[in-house]
Write a protein that holds these residues in place. Structure first.
Motif, short mmCIF file in Angstrom:
data_model
loop_
_atom_site.label_atom_id
_atom_site.label_comp_id
_atom_site.label_asym_id
_atom_site.label_seq_id
_atom_site.Cartn_x
_atom_site.Cartn_y
_atom_site.Cartn_z
N ILE A 18 0.84 -1.21 0.00
CA ILE A 18 0.00 0.00 0.00
C ILE A 18 0.87 1.25 0.00
CG2 ILE A 18 -1.62 1.35 1.40
CD1 ILE A 18 -2.95 -1.30 2.17
N LYS A 19 1.95 1.24 0.78
CA LYS A 19 2.83 2.41 0.83
C LYS A 19 3.49 2.65 -0.52
CE LYS A 19 6.24 4.49 3.81
NZ LYS A 19 7.01 4.38 5.04
N LYS A 20 3.92 1.58 -1.20
CA LYS A 20 4.53 1.74 -2.52
C LYS A 20 3.54 2.24 -3.54
CE LYS A 20 8.33 -1.54 -2.25
NZ LYS A 20 8.93 -2.77 -2.81
N SER A 21 2.29 1.78 -3.47
CA SER A 21 1.30 2.24 -4.44
C SER A 21 0.90 3.70 -4.19
CB SER A 21 0.07 1.34 -4.42
OG SER A 21 -0.64 1.49 -3.21
N ASP A 22 0.93 4.13 -2.93
CA ASP A 22 0.65 5.53 -2.62
C ASP A 22 1.75 6.44 -3.11
OD1 ASP A 22 -1.77 4.92 -1.47
OD2 ASP A 22 -1.05 5.04 0.61
N LYS A 23 2.99 5.99 -3.07
CA LYS A 23 4.11 6.80 -3.55
C LYS A 23 4.08 6.98 -5.07
CE LYS A 23 7.63 6.15 -0.01
NZ LYS A 23 8.98 5.60 0.26
N GLN A 24 3.57 5.97 -5.76
CA GLN A 24 3.52 6.02 -7.22
C GLN A 24 2.43 6.96 -7.73
OE1 GLN A 24 3.17 1.99 -8.56
NE2 GLN A 24 5.29 1.50 -8.10
N LYS A 25 1.47 7.29 -6.93
CA LYS A 25 0.35 8.17 -7.36
C LYS A 25 0.74 9.59 -7.41
CE LYS A 25 -3.42 5.28 -5.96
NZ LYS A 25 -4.61 5.14 -5.20
#
Length: 66
Positions: A59-66
């Motif tokens: 979840i943290k990695k997907s939030d950074k990519q946004k």
């Protein structure tokens, strides 16, 4: 991602369900009759912790990519 959530939930529910007999035995000052319940409690807890941490990292990695 969905598989991780399902496995995480299975680990959590398994940990909670195996906690009940262990807690009752603790309150009655008796030792657990079956070692299997203790082992299942530990393994469900380990599964829950591993998949919860994995889920948080994803979840943290997907939030950074946004």
């Amino acid at each position: 991602m969905k598989v991780i959530a399902i496995i995480k939930m299975i680990g959590f529910v398994g940990t909670v369900l195996t906690s009940i007999p262990l807690f009752v035995m603790y309150l009655s000052h008796r030792e657990a009759k079956s070692v299997l319940v203790s082992h299942l409690h530990v393994w469900f807890g380990v599964v829950f912790i591993i998949f919860a941490i994995t889920n948080m990292i994803i979840i943290k990695k997907s939030d950074k990519q946004k």
